[in-house]
Design an enzyme around this catalytic site. Structure first.
Site, PDB file in Angstrom:
ATOM      1  N   ASN A 115      38.427  43.691  38.289  1.00  0.00           N
ATOM      2  CA  ASN A 115      38.438  42.962  37.025  1.00  0.00           C
ATOM      3  C   ASN A 115      39.833  42.826  36.417  1.00  0.00           C
ATOM      4  O   ASN A 115      40.127  41.834  35.753  1.00  0.00           O
ATOM      5  CB  ASN A 115      37.513  43.672  36.024  1.00  0.00           C
ATOM      6  CG  ASN A 115      37.815  43.281  34.587  1.00  0.00           C
ATOM      7  OD1 ASN A 115      37.530  42.165  34.163  1.00  0.00           O
ATOM      8  ND2 ASN A 115      38.429  44.195  33.834  1.00  0.00           N
ATOM      9  N   TYR A 147      49.131  31.931  37.212  1.00  0.00           N
ATOM     10  CA  TYR A 147      47.754  32.391  37.020  1.00  0.00           C
ATOM     11  C   TYR A 147      46.782  31.565  37.866  1.00  0.00           C
ATOM     12  O   TYR A 147      45.917  32.120  38.571  1.00  0.00           O
ATOM     13  CB  TYR A 147      47.384  32.296  35.536  1.00  0.00           C
ATOM     14  CG  TYR A 147      46.013  32.842  35.198  1.00  0.00           C
ATOM     15  CD1 TYR A 147      45.785  34.215  35.150  1.00  0.00           C
ATOM     16  CD2 TYR A 147      44.950  31.984  34.930  1.00  0.00           C
ATOM     17  CE1 TYR A 147      44.528  34.719  34.836  1.00  0.00           C
ATOM     18  CE2 TYR A 147      43.691  32.485  34.611  1.00  0.00           C
ATOM     19  CZ  TYR A 147      43.488  33.848  34.570  1.00  0.00           C
ATOM     20  OH  TYR A 147      42.242  34.340  34.262  1.00  0.00           O
ATOM     21  N   LYS A 181      44.456  33.046  41.051  1.00  0.00           N
ATOM     22  CA  LYS A 181      42.991  32.971  41.022  1.00  0.00           C
ATOM     23  C   LYS A 181      42.455  32.116  42.173  1.00  0.00           C
ATOM     24  O   LYS A 181      41.401  32.425  42.740  1.00  0.00           O
ATOM     25  CB  LYS A 181      42.507  32.440  39.669  1.00  0.00           C
ATOM     26  CG  LYS A 181      42.744  33.410  38.511  1.00  0.00           C
ATOM     27  CD  LYS A 181      42.125  34.774  38.781  1.00  0.00           C
ATOM     28  CE  LYS A 181      42.292  35.745  37.640  1.00  0.00           C
ATOM     29  NZ  LYS A 181      41.708  37.079  37.923  1.00  0.00           N
ATOM     30  N   THR A 185      38.604  37.956  24.139  1.00  0.00           N
ATOM     31  CA  THR A 185      39.348  39.143  24.557  1.00  0.00           C
ATOM     32  C   THR A 185      40.798  39.044  24.111  1.00  0.00           C
ATOM     33  O   THR A 185      41.242  38.015  23.588  1.00  0.00           O
ATOM     34  CB  THR A 185      39.331  39.278  26.092  1.00  0.00           C
ATOM     35  OG1 THR A 185      39.970  38.121  26.658  1.00  0.00           O
ATOM     36  CG2 THR A 185      37.902  39.377  26.623  1.00  0.00           C
TER      37      THR A 185
END
Length: 251
Positions: A87, A154, A158, A191
């Site tokens: 995670n 990023y 991913k 978050t």
């Protein structure tokens, strides 16, 4: 006994996943740079076996030593399943190509791509002879499928983790006691990562206003809601090895 290794448990989705896993028949290994004392207290109150491993996921030697310790502590004669949730992740640097430093790019790739690859590799190597349910979930992102201005690193990591997931799953399908390896795209969540995104300069991140609107319009899912979907998927007996699951198709 079921055993779980979860990275990035100091806050956010990782913390919520661990809470969803609280059960007296579960042993949970939490991995993060900083320990989450609230999780430790809650685990003690709920009689859950929880152990913390402080690890900098940018340092490969630390990862390997930690995984050796964790996997050596598992009682192979009394296991109903072993699970890994990769995670931990970072969104920085949020900058167009040419503006981010080499060090910033390297740090992102180490945490988002190299660390889960090494963790998965160690998991498979140390459990290949164990005949039990084994599932690895790599937390991905919708950014893996489309270019986003300012998120080149990023997006690339991913996309990389999704392809790694598919490749590892392909290999595990022919293993004697193979693991199931899948990716999970959680969508937009409320978050600290989202706070970082909203604080970006528009010259670095062209879509910053869109993410500000997500927050203002209440479109961000809570980590608890997302964690419940992830854990439900983790325990599903219908997991398709190598598949990239999107939360939108699970709710």
């Amino acid at each position: 006994m079921k055993y779980f290794i979860v990275t990035g448990t100091s806050k956010g989705l990782g913390e919520s996943v661990v809470k969803q896993l609280f059960h007296e028949n579960h042993t949970i290994f939490c991995v993060s740079r900083k320990q989450n004392n609230d999780l430790k207290r809650l685990a003690q109150e709920n009689h859950v076996n929880l152990y913390y491993f402080s690890c900098d996921l940018q340092k490969l030697e630390e990862i390997e030593k930690m995984m050796e310790k964790i996997l050596a502590s598992i009682d192979v004669s009394n296991t109903e399943g072993i699970y890994l949730v990769n995670n931990a992740g970072v969104v920085d640097p949020i900058k167009p190509v040419g503006k981010a430093s080499s060090r910033e790019v390297e740090a992102n790739i180490r945490v988002n791509l190299i660390a889960p690859m090494v963790l998965t590799s160690q998991f498979i190597a140390h459990t290949e002879g164990i005949n039990t349910e084994k599932v690895i979930i790599n937390v991905s992102s919708g950014a893996a499928n489309r270019p986003i201005y300012g998120w080149s690193t990023y997006c690339s990591t991913k996309a990389g983790i999704d392809m790694f997931t598919k490749s590892a799953a392909l290999e595990q399908k022919s293993a004697q006691f193979g693991a199931k390896v899948i990716s999970f795209s959680p969508g937009v969540m409320d978050t600290d990562m989202q706070k970082t995104i909203r604080q970006s300069d528009k010259t670095d991140f062209a879509d910053v206003e869109t993410f500000i609107q997500y927050n203002e319009q209440g479109m961000l899912r809570t980590p608890g809601f997302v964690a419940a979907s992830l854990v439900k998927l983790l325990f599903s007996h219908e997991i398709e090895n190598g598949k990239v699951y999107d939360i939108k198709n699970l709710i």
